[in-house]
Structures are given as structure tokens and as C-alpha cells.
Enzyme design. Structure first.
Site, short mmCIF file in Angstrom:
data_model
loop_
_atom_site.label_atom_id
_atom_site.label_comp_id
_atom_site.label_asym_id
_atom_site.label_seq_id
_atom_site.Cartn_x
_atom_site.Cartn_y
_atom_site.Cartn_z
N ASN A 63 0.99 -1.07 0.22
CA ASN A 63 0.00 -0.04 0.07
C ASN A 63 0.90 1.34 0.10
O ASN A 63 1.99 1.36 0.21
CB ASN A 63 -0.78 -0.04 1.23
CG ASN A 63 -2.01 -1.01 1.14
OD1 ASN A 63 -2.06 -1.89 0.47
ND2 ASN A 63 -2.81 -0.71 2.12
O1 PMT Z 1 1.92 7.13 6.14
P1 PMT Z 1 1.38 8.21 5.63
O2 PMT Z 1 1.90 8.82 4.37
O3 PMT Z 1 1.61 9.57 6.32
O4 PMT Z 1 -0.20 8.18 5.46
C1 PMT Z 1 -0.92 8.09 6.33
C2 PMT Z 1 -2.06 7.13 6.06
C3 PMT Z 1 -3.19 7.85 5.12
C4 PMT Z 1 -1.95 5.78 5.93
C5 PMT Z 1 -2.97 6.91 7.48
O5 PMT Z 1 -3.57 8.13 7.84
C6 PMT Z 1 -4.14 5.92 7.20
O6 PMT Z 1 -5.25 6.32 6.82
N1 PMT Z 1 -3.97 4.71 7.65
C7 PMT Z 1 -4.95 3.59 7.66
C8 PMT Z 1 -4.64 3.25 5.96
C9 PMT Z 1 -5.51 1.88 5.72
O7 PMT Z 1 -5.06 0.94 5.31
O8 PMT Z 1 -6.86 2.12 6.02
P2 PMT Z 1 -8.09 0.93 5.53
O9 PMT Z 1 -9.47 1.84 5.49
O10 PMT Z 1 -7.70 0.00 4.31
O11 PMT Z 1 -8.10 -0.08 6.87
C10 PMT Z 1 -8.91 0.55 7.98
C11 PMT Z 1 -7.91 0.10 9.35
O12 PMT Z 1 -7.73 -1.31 9.36
C12 PMT Z 1 -6.70 0.81 9.60
O13 PMT Z 1 -6.65 1.19 10.65
C13 PMT Z 1 -5.76 -0.34 9.11
O14 PMT Z 1 -4.47 -0.06 9.89
C14 PMT Z 1 -6.38 -1.75 9.85
N2 PMT Z 1 -6.25 -2.92 9.07
C15 PMT Z 1 -6.45 -3.05 7.80
C16 PMT Z 1 -6.30 -4.22 7.01
C17 PMT Z 1 -5.64 -5.26 8.11
N3 PMT Z 1 -5.10 -6.56 7.47
N4 PMT Z 1 -5.25 -4.95 9.26
C18 PMT Z 1 -5.53 -3.90 9.57
O15 PMT Z 1 -5.28 -3.61 10.98
#
Ligand code: PMT
Length: 224
Positions: free
Chosen positions: A34
Site C-alpha cells: 500500500n
Molecule cells: O503514512 P502516511 O503517508 O503519513 O499516510 C497516512 C495514512 C493515509 C496511511 C493513514 O492516515 C491511514 O489512513 N492509515 C490507514 C490506511 C488503511 O489501510 O486504511 P483502511 O481503510 O484500508 O483500513 C482500516 C483500518 O484497518 C486501518 O486502521 C488499518 O490499519 C486496519 N487494518 C487493515 C487491514 C488489516 N489487515 N489489518 C488492519 O489492522
């Protein structure tokens, strides 16, 4: 140095923070991952350490220096991040700021996959990774506050609230991605933070300032 009242409320609290991307290897030279620089998660970890919290930063592959006053655990894949985060429980707070890959190759090729003459496609079989955030929230040693992030391109509130409920979180910080000056890689961001019966807009602001604003809210919710 004297701490502001909000700062002092996190002193001594054990806070585990994930940051950065995960890389899922395809073969010894290729991976899928990602977009994430780690800046948002590192800023939260640095700010929490300045508030004298007991901080563990579980970092995916990023090039950022380690902030002062915390312990850093480096990982590469989603599976490694999952194991590293769960090994740090019990904790008072978990903040999942990492951009964890949702899919990983079913098998890693032991040697470099060679291009074949006349074949223009390559099919990869991907499997879902384990959801770290959901597992932390369902854990027997569940932190008192589990904070997720949501990276969305549209329907931000609807999708973020969906994740809040489905993953049984206490707070979710949603940021819009896919636009300049926000989300991945940039120094600035804007967050909409949701909880069951409330919400708060933070920013737009530099990620370093947003980290402090988010920690103020975390301290508030921890003591609500
Ligand atoms: O790192 P930067 O360049 O500063 O950017 C910051 C960011 C945009 C990455 C950060 O602010 C952010 O949004 N992080 C979460 C990104 C993400 O993967 O979002 P998501 O909507 O796909 O996932 C939702 C949540 O589930 C997140 O807290 C993620 O950590 C968690 N997750 C997802 C998949 C997985 N297998 N395990 C998880 O814990």
C-alpha cells in the site's frame, strides 16, 4: 518541562501504534504494498512519547528516523505486523495508523519469476490478510481504547462508521486519500474522527499538529 493538562493524562499509559505500509513479497525481487510514508503514525508516536506515554511503534518498511523516547519494532509484511502488535498486548491504547495490505500472495516464489517469451500476462493468487485492528479489538487483553484509521476516496463518513462498527472500535480517524495535500505521503492531512455518538473534525494541518489534536481526543475518550 511542564506538561499541559491533556498531556499529563497520557503519562505512563502504554500506547501501541502501527505505522507505514506492509510489503507482501511475490518473489525475492518483487512485492505488492500500500502507499504510506509512515509520517502520520510516526507523528502520533512522537507526540505520545513527548507526553511521557510508554510508546511502542510497530513500523512497516519506511525510511523515517525513530522518534525519541519510544521503542520501535520493524516489520515488513502484514503477518509480521499482526504478530508484532499482538505481542505488545496488554496495552491501554492501540492506534492502527498503518496501511496494511488487505491481500498477500498465496505463495512466495523461491526464485525470481522469469518473463516467458510470448506470454504477456501473469496471474497472482492473492489471499486476505488477517485484520490486525479487529483482532486487537476482540482480544482477551483488549486495550481500553482501540483507534482505527480509514483511508477513503469517497463516502468517507459512511465507510468509516461501517469500519467503526464492524471492527468494534472506540474511535476511527478517517482521511480522504487520492487528493493532493491530504492522506498518503504528504506532510499535511485532515481527519474526521468518529465514535459511536460523536465526531470531531481535525485540521487540515501538518501531521505533527494533527497527532497532538488526536492525542487530546484520545486522552478525553480514555477518561470519559
Ligand atoms: O503514512 P502516511 O503517508 O503519513 O499516510 C497516512 C495514512 C493515509 C496511511 C493513514 O492516515 C491511514 O489512513 N492509515 C490507514 C490506511 C488503511 O489501510 O486504511 P483502511 O481503510 O484500508 O483500513 C482500516 C483500518 O484497518 C486501518 O486502521 C488499518 O490499519 C486496519 N487494518 C487493515 C487491514 C488489516 N489487515 N489489518 C488492519 O489492522
Amino acid at each position: 518541562m511542564s506538561l499541559r493538562r491533556e498531556d499529563a493524562r497520557l503519562a505512563g499509559q502504554r500506547i501501541v501504534i502501527s505505522a507505514g505500509p506492509t510489503f507482501e513479497d511475490i518473489d525475492p525481487v518483487r512485492f505488492i504494498g500500500n502507499r504510506s510514508s509512515g509520517k502520520m503514525g510516526f507523528a502520533i508516536a512522537a507526540a505520545a512519547a513527548r507526553r511521557a506515554a510508554d510508546v511502542v511503534l510497530v513500523a512497516g518498511p519506511v525510511t523515517l528516523p525513530t522518534p525519541m523516547g519510544l521503542r520501535r519494532v520493524d516489520v515488513r509484511s502484514a503477518a509480521q505486523m499482526h504478530a508484532a502488535v499482538l505481542a505488545e498486548l496488554p496495552a491501554d491504547v492501540y492506534v492502527g495508523a498503518a496501511a496494511v495490505a488487505d491481500f498477500t500472495p498465496q505463495r512466495v516464489a523461491p526464485s525470481k519469476i522469469k518473463k516467458q517469451a510470448g506470454v504477456d500476462t501473469l496471474t497472482l493468487e492473492l489471499v486476505r490478510t488477517t485484520d490486525i485492528l479487529a483482532d486487537v479489538a476482540a482480544h482477551a487483553q483488549r486495550p481500553r481504547l482501540v483507534v482505527g484509521f480509514a483511508a477513503e476516496t469517497d463516502h468517507v463518513e459512511q465507510y468509516a462508521r461501517g469500519k467503526l462498527e464492524k471492527k468494534k472500535l472506540d474511535l476511527i480517524a478517517a482521511n480522504r486519500v487520492g487528493i493532493a495535500g491530504s492522506g498518503f505521503e504528504s506532510d499535511d492531512n485532515a481527519l474526521m474522527v468518529y465514535w459511536r455518538d460523536g465526531e470531531r473534525a481535525l485540521g487540515p494541518a501538518p501531521k505533527t499538529q494533527l497527532a497532538d489534536a488526536l492525542l487530546d481526543l484520545i486522552a478525553e475518550r480514555l477518561h470519559a
